[in-house]
Design a protein around this motif. Structure first.
Motif, short mmCIF file in Angstrom:
data_model
loop_
_atom_site.label_atom_id
_atom_site.label_comp_id
_atom_site.label_asym_id
_atom_site.label_seq_id
_atom_site.Cartn_x
_atom_site.Cartn_y
_atom_site.Cartn_z
N ILE A 5 20.14 45.50 61.72
CA ILE A 5 19.49 45.70 60.43
C ILE A 5 18.17 44.95 60.42
O ILE A 5 18.11 43.79 60.85
N GLU A 6 17.12 45.60 59.94
CA GLU A 6 15.84 44.93 59.70
C GLU A 6 15.87 44.41 58.27
O GLU A 6 15.89 45.20 57.32
N PRO A 7 15.90 43.09 58.08
CA PRO A 7 15.94 42.53 56.73
C PRO A 7 14.66 42.84 55.95
O PRO A 7 13.56 42.82 56.52
N ASP A 8 14.80 43.10 54.64
CA ASP A 8 13.63 43.31 53.79
C ASP A 8 12.75 42.05 53.73
O ASP A 8 11.56 42.15 53.51
N THR A 9 13.36 40.90 53.94
CA THR A 9 12.62 39.63 53.85
C THR A 9 11.86 39.31 55.13
O THR A 9 11.18 38.29 55.20
N GLY A 10 11.97 40.18 56.14
CA GLY A 10 11.31 39.95 57.41
C GLY A 10 12.18 39.12 58.33
O GLY A 10 13.32 38.82 58.03
N GLY A 11 11.63 38.75 59.45
CA GLY A 11 12.38 37.97 60.42
C GLY A 11 13.08 38.85 61.43
O GLY A 11 12.94 40.07 61.41
N PRO A 12 13.85 38.22 62.31
CA PRO A 12 14.52 38.99 63.37
C PRO A 12 15.61 39.90 62.82
O PRO A 12 16.18 39.65 61.76
N ALA A 13 15.88 40.95 63.56
CA ALA A 13 16.94 41.89 63.19
C ALA A 13 18.29 41.18 63.23
O ALA A 13 18.50 40.27 64.03
N LEU A 14 19.19 41.61 62.36
CA LEU A 14 20.54 41.05 62.30
C LEU A 14 21.53 42.04 62.88
O LEU A 14 21.45 43.24 62.60
N SER A 15 22.48 41.54 63.66
CA SER A 15 23.50 42.43 64.20
C SER A 15 24.64 42.60 63.20
O SER A 15 24.85 41.75 62.33
N PHE A 16 25.34 43.72 63.31
CA PHE A 16 26.54 43.95 62.51
C PHE A 16 27.48 44.85 63.28
O PHE A 16 27.06 45.59 64.17
N MET A 72 25.45 35.79 48.04
CA MET A 72 24.18 36.39 47.68
C MET A 72 23.97 37.64 48.54
O MET A 72 24.12 37.59 49.75
N LYS A 73 23.64 38.75 47.91
CA LYS A 73 23.39 39.99 48.63
C LYS A 73 21.95 40.04 49.12
O LYS A 73 21.03 39.64 48.43
N TYR A 74 21.80 40.54 50.32
CA TYR A 74 20.49 40.78 50.93
C TYR A 74 20.37 42.28 51.15
O TYR A 74 21.37 43.01 51.12
N PHE A 75 19.16 42.73 51.42
CA PHE A 75 18.92 44.16 51.62
C PHE A 75 18.09 44.37 52.87
O PHE A 75 17.28 43.52 53.25
N GLY A 76 18.30 45.52 53.49
CA GLY A 76 17.55 45.85 54.69
C GLY A 76 17.74 47.31 55.06
O GLY A 76 18.33 48.09 54.31
N THR A 77 17.24 47.65 56.24
CA THR A 77 17.25 49.02 56.74
C THR A 77 17.90 49.04 58.11
O THR A 77 17.66 48.15 58.93
N VAL A 78 18.72 50.05 58.37
CA VAL A 78 19.35 50.19 59.67
C VAL A 78 18.25 50.42 60.71
O VAL A 78 17.44 51.34 60.59
N LYS A 79 18.23 49.56 61.71
CA LYS A 79 17.28 49.69 62.81
C LYS A 79 17.91 50.57 63.90
O LYS A 79 17.26 51.44 64.47
N SER A 80 19.19 50.32 64.18
CA SER A 80 19.91 51.11 65.18
C SER A 80 21.41 51.00 64.91
O SER A 80 21.87 50.06 64.26
N PHE A 81 22.16 51.99 65.41
CA PHE A 81 23.62 51.94 65.34
C PHE A 81 24.17 52.78 66.47
O PHE A 81 23.80 53.94 66.64
N ASP A 82 25.05 52.19 67.27
CA ASP A 82 25.69 52.87 68.39
C ASP A 82 27.12 53.24 67.96
O ASP A 82 27.96 52.36 67.80
N GLU A 83 27.37 54.53 67.77
CA GLU A 83 28.68 54.98 67.31
C GLU A 83 29.78 54.67 68.31
O GLU A 83 30.92 54.44 67.93
N THR A 84 29.46 54.65 69.60
CA THR A 84 30.46 54.38 70.62
C THR A 84 30.96 52.95 70.55
O THR A 84 32.16 52.70 70.56
N SER A 85 30.05 52.00 70.46
CA SER A 85 30.45 50.59 70.41
C SER A 85 30.76 50.12 68.99
O SER A 85 31.44 49.11 68.81
N GLY A 86 30.22 50.82 67.99
CA GLY A 86 30.43 50.42 66.61
C GLY A 86 29.56 49.25 66.19
O GLY A 86 29.87 48.56 65.22
#
Length: 68
Positions: free
Chosen positions: A19-30, A1-15
């Motif tokens: 993500i802030e999920p559209d459904t709310g709740g805590p941010a997810l790491s990737f 199942m696909k979920y949707f969200g918005t990038v909260k932060s991204f560090d190019e050095t560490s990669g």
């Protein structure tokens, strides 16, 4: 199942970012290895993404991340 969200932060050095999920709740790491976006243009805060949820060590994270 696909979920949707918005990038909260991204560090190019560490990669790693979060993500802030559209459904709310805590941010997810990737990690850069969990994504399929164009490597020339890394994700930017505010950018919309789709992703799948993955649970490792009891913590949810985003995988199969794609820009939309």
């Amino acid at each position: 199942m696909k979920y949707f969200g918005t990038v909260k932060s991204f560090d190019e050095t560490s990669g790693h970012g979060s993500i802030e999920p559209d459904t709310g709740g805590p941010a997810l790491s990737f990690g850069q290895s969990a994504s399929s976006w164009n490597r020339v243009a890394p994700p930017r805060p505010g950018q919309r993404l789709s992703y799948d949820l993955h649970h490792a060590n009891g913590q949810p994270s985003a995988v199969n991340v794609e820009t939309i």
